[in-house]
Design an enzyme around this catalytic site. Structure first.
Site, PDB file in Angstrom:
ATOM      1  N   CYS A   1       0.588  -1.137   0.043  1.00  0.00           N
ATOM      2  CA  CYS A   1       0.044   0.098  -0.103  1.00  0.00           C
ATOM      3  C   CYS A   1       0.790   1.105  -0.090  1.00  0.00           C
ATOM      4  CB  CYS A   1      -1.031   0.059   1.076  1.00  0.00           C
ATOM      5  SG  CYS A   1      -1.931  -1.502   1.185  1.00  0.00           S
TER       6      CYS A   1
ATOM      7  N   HIS B   1      -4.108   6.968   1.400  1.00  0.00           N
ATOM      8  CA  HIS B   1      -4.265   5.672   0.725  1.00  0.00           C
ATOM      9  C   HIS B   1      -5.695   5.297   1.427  1.00  0.00           C
ATOM     10  CE1 HIS B   1      -4.183   1.327   0.168  1.00  0.00           C
ATOM     11  NE2 HIS B   1      -4.053   1.202   1.446  1.00  0.00           N
TER      12      HIS B   1
ATOM     13  N   ASN C   1     -10.251  -1.130  -1.746  1.00  0.00           N
ATOM     14  CA  ASN C   1      -8.552  -0.830  -1.722  1.00  0.00           C
ATOM     15  C   ASN C   1      -7.951  -1.426  -2.807  1.00  0.00           C
ATOM     16  OD1 ASN C   1      -6.151  -0.778  -0.993  1.00  0.00           O
ATOM     17  ND2 ASN C   1      -6.438  -1.753   1.149  1.00  0.00           N
TER      18      ASN C   1
END
Ligand code: ACO
Length: 343
Positions: A121, A270, A300
């Site tokens: 990430c 994020h 995500n």
């Protein structure tokens, strides 16, 4: 010394929309829209069709970013590809992207270096740090940095895997990082990692310490156990550390640049979980209109979340020339990072 700035952004998500209800009706997962939405903010995500890999998604996003930068693909000096779902174990996806972009074709092929970044990430911010260094050191004029993920192929889309599989989606975001003598661009990037938590969010698939690295039967046919095949996550630990490290990363950026939170015009966090980002925004007392989200629509997308946010924000007018934008990420490793850009 040259400054490095983001000269173009681009993104691509596959067309197939999978809603929370679709996880139940199409995949038979024992879940509800309310459970997922309440805990994560996710309403739907995109899944690529079989036969499409991360480098395929990356091509679309890259073409978009290269056009936005106003350069030709053969002006690129380097490719950085951030992903946790590469097309294959090796080689990295960067070389597949290079070939699919057509850089190796024609009378003047560009055999530019292609490097994969494996920081999950935080991959985009690790990549942005690398791209900036290559540009400001004078080694490159234009670096293509892509974050692309095809999670849908590696999710346990069953009730057993519902905690993880309801969170992720497929997509790609790209930027071109270019040299400029103007007083603008990436003012700083800050990265961190804490390997004590390496196994709190991981997808092992194999164990290279074992002989052979994947259990195989007498015919040499491999069998990966479910706990190795699918991502394992301790959600509560991830949640707690994400909030803490993202807050600290924002504060560190401000401290290093000697600016205040109110000087930042836009926050691109994020997109792991809407609740994580709401906690961070609350802790830092950030106004809602300064924090952009797309997790509702895409879930995500790991290394792709920040470049997709940047590209969308430019296109919908939320991110404009002259703004100060902060980017912050946290993820598996644990790894984290932040960056501040004068757009
Ligand atoms: N639908 C319905 N029920 C579910 C689902 C689902 N999709 N997933 C889990 N459950 C159930 C569990 O089986 C469990 O049931 P049980 O009590 O009968 O055993 C119950 O819900 C509670 O499970 P928990 O795992 O304790 O749920 P929690 O409240 O911790 O929420 C969540 C899980 C949403 C993942 C949360 O921990 C979280 O948001 N963590 C952050 C993790 C994250 O964002 N990861 C993204 C990747 S990392 C990154 O990008 C930074």
């Amino acid at each position: 010394m040259q400054n490095a700035y983001i000269s173009g952004t681009g993104f691509y998500v596959p067309p197939r929309v999978v809603t929370n209800d679709d996880l139940r009706t199409q995949y038979g997962i024992d879940t509800t829209h309310d459970w997922i939405h309440k805990r994560t903010g996710i309403e739907s995500r995109r899944f690529a069709d079989e036969g499409i890999g991360s480098s395929d998604l990356a091509v679309h996003a890259s073409v978009d970013a290269i056009a936005a930068a106003g350069i030709d693909k053969k002006d690129l000096d380097m490719i950085l590809f951030a992903t946790l779902s590469p097309d294959h174990c090796f080689p990295g996806s960067g070389v597949f992207l290079q070939q699919k972009l057509g850089l190796c074709d024609g009378d003047s092929p560009k055999f530019v270096p292609a490097m994969d970044i494996r920081n999950q990430c935080s991959g985009f911010l690790y990549g942005l740090t690398t791209a900036r260094a290559m540009v400001t050191s004078g080694q490159c004029k234009h670096v293509l940095l892509v974050g692309a993920e095809t999670h849908s192929a590696a999710l346990d889309l069953s009730t057993r895997g519902r905690t993880v599989s309801s969170l992720f989606g497929d997509g790609a975001g790209a930027v071109v990082v270019s040299a400029t003598t103007e007083d603008r661009g990436i003012r700083g990037t800050w990265l961190g990692a804490d390997g004590r938590f390496a196994l709190n969010l991981c997808q092992k698939v194999w164990d290279i310490k074992k002989r052979p690295f994947i259990p195989m039967n007498a015919e040499g046919v491999g069998q990966v156990t479910p706990e190795n095949a699918w991502a394992q996550m301790d959600g509560k630990i991830v949640f707690k550390h994400a909030v803490e490290k993202m807050c600290l990363a924002v504060m560190q950026s401000c401290w290093e640049l000697q600016i205040e939170l109110k000087d930042i015009d836009l926050f691109c966090f994020h997109q792991a979980n809407m609740r994580i980002n709401q906690y961070v925004a609350q802790q830092l007392n950030l106004p809602d209109e300064k924090v952009v989200h797309n997790i509702q629509r895409y879930g995500n997308t790991t290394a792709a979340t920040i470049p997709i946010l940047l590209a969308e924000s430019e296109r919908n007018g939320k991110l404009k020339r002259g703004m100060k934008v902060a980017m912050v990420a946290f993820g598996s490793g644990f790894t984290w990072g932040s960056a501040v850009c004068d757009w």
